[in-house]
Scaffold this motif. Structure first.
Motif, PDB file in Angstrom:
ATOM      1  N   ILE A  78     100.396  37.058  42.437  1.00  0.00           N
ATOM      2  CA  ILE A  78     101.227  38.112  41.909  1.00  0.00           C
ATOM      3  C   ILE A  78     100.173  39.160  41.807  1.00  0.00           C
ATOM      4  CG2 ILE A  78     102.545  38.829  39.911  1.00  0.00           C
ATOM      5  CD1 ILE A  78     103.198  36.067  39.012  1.00  0.00           C
ATOM      6  N   GLU A  79     100.537  40.286  42.603  1.00  0.00           N
ATOM      7  CA  GLU A  79      99.570  41.436  42.639  1.00  0.00           C
ATOM      8  C   GLU A  79     100.116  42.462  41.570  1.00  0.00           C
ATOM      9  OE1 GLU A  79      98.081  45.010  45.595  1.00  0.00           O
ATOM     10  OE2 GLU A  79      99.092  43.211  46.499  1.00  0.00           O
ATOM     11  N   ASP A  80      99.448  42.339  40.287  1.00  0.00           N
ATOM     12  CA  ASP A  80      99.862  42.916  39.094  1.00  0.00           C
ATOM     13  C   ASP A  80      98.925  42.722  38.209  1.00  0.00           C
ATOM     14  OD1 ASP A  80     101.323  44.402  37.189  1.00  0.00           O
ATOM     15  OD2 ASP A  80     103.357  43.259  37.662  1.00  0.00           O
ATOM     16  N   ARG A  81      99.004  43.445  36.923  1.00  0.00           N
ATOM     17  CA  ARG A  81      97.877  43.436  35.943  1.00  0.00           C
ATOM     18  C   ARG A  81      98.385  43.058  34.662  1.00  0.00           C
ATOM     19  NH1 ARG A  81      93.216  46.509  35.839  1.00  0.00           N
ATOM     20  NH2 ARG A  81      94.093  48.065  37.463  1.00  0.00           N
ATOM     21  N   VAL A  82      97.481  42.031  33.958  1.00  0.00           N
ATOM     22  CA  VAL A  82      97.991  41.578  32.704  1.00  0.00           C
ATOM     23  C   VAL A  82      97.580  42.574  31.786  1.00  0.00           C
ATOM     24  CG1 VAL A  82      97.301  39.894  30.941  1.00  0.00           C
ATOM     25  CG2 VAL A  82      97.635  39.310  33.371  1.00  0.00           C
ATOM     26  N   VAL A  83      98.774  43.003  30.818  1.00  0.00           N
ATOM     27  CA  VAL A  83      98.468  44.222  29.865  1.00  0.00           C
ATOM     28  C   VAL A  83      98.542  43.653  28.644  1.00  0.00           C
ATOM     29  CG1 VAL A  83      99.022  45.947  31.505  1.00  0.00           C
ATOM     30  CG2 VAL A  83     100.832  44.806  30.153  1.00  0.00           C
ATOM     31  N   ALA A  84      99.062  42.351  28.352  1.00  0.00           N
ATOM     32  CA  ALA A  84      99.226  41.765  26.991  1.00  0.00           C
ATOM     33  C   ALA A  84      99.369  40.493  27.015  1.00  0.00           C
ATOM     34  CB  ALA A  84     100.386  42.302  26.083  1.00  0.00           C
ATOM     35  N   LEU A  85      99.084  39.650  26.005  1.00  0.00           N
ATOM     36  CA  LEU A  85      98.979  38.266  25.958  1.00  0.00           C
ATOM     37  C   LEU A  85      99.601  37.866  24.513  1.00  0.00           C
ATOM     38  CD1 LEU A  85      98.072  35.193  26.472  1.00  0.00           C
ATOM     39  CD2 LEU A  85      95.813  35.865  25.638  1.00  0.00           C
ATOM     40  N   ASP A  86     100.818  36.874  24.694  1.00  0.00           N
ATOM     41  CA  ASP A  86     101.364  36.452  23.395  1.00  0.00           C
ATOM     42  C   ASP A  86     101.102  34.950  23.300  1.00  0.00           C
ATOM     43  OD1 ASP A  86     103.205  35.262  21.694  1.00  0.00           O
ATOM     44  OD2 ASP A  86     104.632  36.739  22.142  1.00  0.00           O
ATOM     45  N   LEU A  87      99.951  34.624  22.278  1.00  0.00           N
ATOM     46  CA  LEU A  87      99.664  33.364  22.116  1.00  0.00           C
ATOM     47  C   LEU A  87     100.619  32.435  21.704  1.00  0.00           C
ATOM     48  CD1 LEU A  87      95.992  34.498  21.151  1.00  0.00           C
ATOM     49  CD2 LEU A  87      96.431  33.211  23.193  1.00  0.00           C
ATOM     50  N   ASP A  88     101.474  33.030  20.806  1.00  0.00           N
ATOM     51  CA  ASP A  88     102.574  32.229  20.328  1.00  0.00           C
ATOM     52  C   ASP A  88     103.687  31.539  21.239  1.00  0.00           C
ATOM     53  OD1 ASP A  88     101.345  31.957  17.849  1.00  0.00           O
ATOM     54  OD2 ASP A  88     102.318  34.202  17.161  1.00  0.00           O
TER      55      ASP A  88
END
Length: 379
Positions: A78-88
């Motif tokens: 996937i050519e995209d950027r991670v901007v946030a992480l939801d650990l729950d």
């Protein structure tokens, strides 16, 4: 009944993750579904960046194509950027707005120069992301050719900053002869290359003087203005272009997610390259720090993390005990000096010569070659 696949999400196409992909390609795991998310379809090999800047390599020679590498490992790309992480919720949000779930997450998202100094973001050119810097470098060469840029300052006196400055000067000299801008180097440290031996530091200091480069040690830059840097002592030094190559800074969304991070925002890792706070998250490269074994932010250490990270992601997917990883304390550094000449630094030892550059060239090309999927057999 078919067993549920364990979804491993690799965030970032850094030096460690490319080796993870290679190892999964060489040994497929039918219980695992891999996904690689990267903002770019290619990733630059940092060891060859100065060579590309100096004109020794083309972009194709220094970049790893991620899409075919992922396909080789039977991974989605996937050519995209991670901007946030939801650990729950066990998912990441991408810049496009898409959400990607995971069972296991691995972060190899790199770092960026710390540009928190006043004016740095507005008036300086960051070395990272490398793709943006290389684009700016092309424009800078054109500006120098038209005399629009006559002075260039590099902020950062580590090996990366020194090597990049020498590469830039070499390239411009090759193109323009005597019409090369004046270069200056700034560091807040009392010495250049503080992580290297006194012999290496002395040799590079002498080399910079020979190349007519103004060296400012113990000169922390406290502000950047349009065409000038201001040091902590209050000196204002003119520069038409300012390149920012200081120590690494973390991406803010990582700490914001709730992952345990150190004081600089880098993921805290245990001896298994696993988050100290969330057992389903792993990390490697510049975005993380092993708590018991901190090491400099360097591509050398990131490459060495590839095999143990691949092994532990596989073990975690199968609920098996993880392997310990203790990184080496000393590492071999082959630092180029602009042309096809380099200096070897290893602990207290130093050697130099054209042969050192040829050695480095062979090692770098071999690294790129092993990450190139084998060609499909001709029918």
């Amino acid at each position: 009944m078919t067993a549920k696949l364990v979804h491993i999400l690799l965030a970032g196409g850094g030096h460690t993750h490319v080796e993870v992909l290679r190892r999964f390609a060489l040994k497929e795991d039918p219980a695992v579904a891999l996904t690689l998310v990267s903002p770019y379809a290619t990733t630059p090999y940092s060891g060859m960046l100065p060579g590309e800047v100096a004109g020794h390599y083309t972009p194709a020679e220094t970049h790893i194509a991620l899409r075919p590498l992922a396909a080789w490992a039977n991974a989605r790309f996937i050519e995209d950027r991670v901007v946030a992480l939801d650990l729950d919720a066990y998912n990441v949000r991408l810049a496009s707005g898409a959400v990607e779930p995971f069972d296991l997450l691995s972060l190899d998202i790199g770092s960026s120069p710390d540009m928190s100094v006043a004016g740095a973001r507005e008036y300086a050119v960051g070395v990272k992301p490398v793709e943006q810097f290389l684009t700016t470098w092309q424009s800078l060469q054109q500006a120098v050719a038209t005399n629009a840029v006559q002075t260039i300052a590099v902020v950062g006196g580590g090996a990366g900053g020194v090597e990049l400055l020498l590469a830039m000067q070499f390239r411009l000299c090759s193109l323009l002869g005597n019409g090369v801008p004046r270069f200056a180097l700034f560091t807040d440290q009392p010495h250049l290359l503080p992580q290297h031996s006194a012999a290496v530091r002395t040799r590079f200091r002498r080399l910079l003087v020979e190349r007519d480069i103004d060296v400012h040690v113990a000169s922390a830059v406290q502000a950047v203005e349009s065409k000038a840097v201001v040091t902590a002592s209050g000196r204002r030094i003119a520069a038409d272009c300012i390149v920012w190559a200081t120590s690494a800074g973390a991406q803010p969304w990582v700490a914001a997610s709730g992952l345990a991070c150190d004081s600089r925002g880098f993921v805290r890792l245990d001896a298994h390259l696993r988050s100290t706070s969330h057992a389903f998250v792993f990390a490697a490269g510049d975005c993380a720090t092993q708590v018991a074994h901190p090491r400099p932010k360097s591509g050398v250490f990131a490459v060495r993390q590839g095999p143990p990270l691949a092994a532990n992601l596989r073990h975690a997917a199968h609920a098996e005990p993880l392997e310990l990883f203790v990184p080496q304390k000393n590492h071999l550094a082959l630092i180029s000096t602009g042309g096809r000449h380099a200096i070897m630094s290893w602990g207290p030892f130093m050697l130099e010569g054209d042969w050192v550059w040829r050695w480095k060239d062979r090692l770098d090309r071999a690294f790129i070659a092993k990450l190139t999927p084998p060609a499909a057999p001709k029918l």
